[in-house]
Write a protein that holds these residues in place. Structure first.
Motif, short mmCIF file in Angstrom:
data_model
loop_
_atom_site.label_atom_id
_atom_site.label_comp_id
_atom_site.label_asym_id
_atom_site.label_seq_id
_atom_site.Cartn_x
_atom_site.Cartn_y
_atom_site.Cartn_z
N PRO A 51 0.83 -1.20 0.00
CA PRO A 51 0.00 0.00 0.00
C PRO A 51 0.87 1.25 0.00
O PRO A 51 1.90 1.30 0.68
CB PRO A 51 -0.81 -0.13 1.30
N ASP A 63 -6.23 2.58 8.00
CA ASP A 63 -5.72 1.41 8.72
C ASP A 63 -6.22 0.13 8.08
O ASP A 63 -5.47 -0.84 7.94
CB ASP A 63 -6.11 1.46 10.20
N ASN A 69 -4.54 -0.43 4.65
CA ASN A 69 -3.17 -0.92 4.79
C ASN A 69 -3.08 -2.40 5.16
O ASN A 69 -1.98 -2.94 5.22
CB ASN A 69 -2.39 -0.07 5.78
#
Length: 81
Positions: free
Chosen positions: A10, A46, A49
């Motif tokens: 990512p 979050d 990722n």
């Protein structure tokens, strides 16, 4: 063209650096998908990722995934500078 994904990383701005089985690296922009279905959850950086290789494609912890053909056809060659 069907090429399996062997690595994913990512990047900023909802970009993914993909490495395909032929060792070609390409950039896939997830932002156009972030307003659709399960992909809306990936606006949470979050969660975004958590992307990982799953079998021959990629997936996230919320069980979203994309087929390798789409990833290849809708990505751009990675220009390593």
């Amino acid at each position: 063209m069907y090429l399996a994904i062997k690595n994913v990383k990512p990047l900023k701005n909802y970009l993914l650096l993909l490495t395909f089985e032929n060792n070609e690296k390409r950039i896939f922009d997830m932002s156009p998908l972030l307003s659709k279905g399960i992909f809306r959850q990936l606006k949470d950086i979050d969660l975004f990722n958590t992307v990982k290789v799953s079998f021959d494609t990629i997936s996230w912890d919320n069980e979203a995934d994309l087929c390798p053909e789409v990833l290849y056809e809708q990505s751009q060659p990675y220009m390593n500078s």
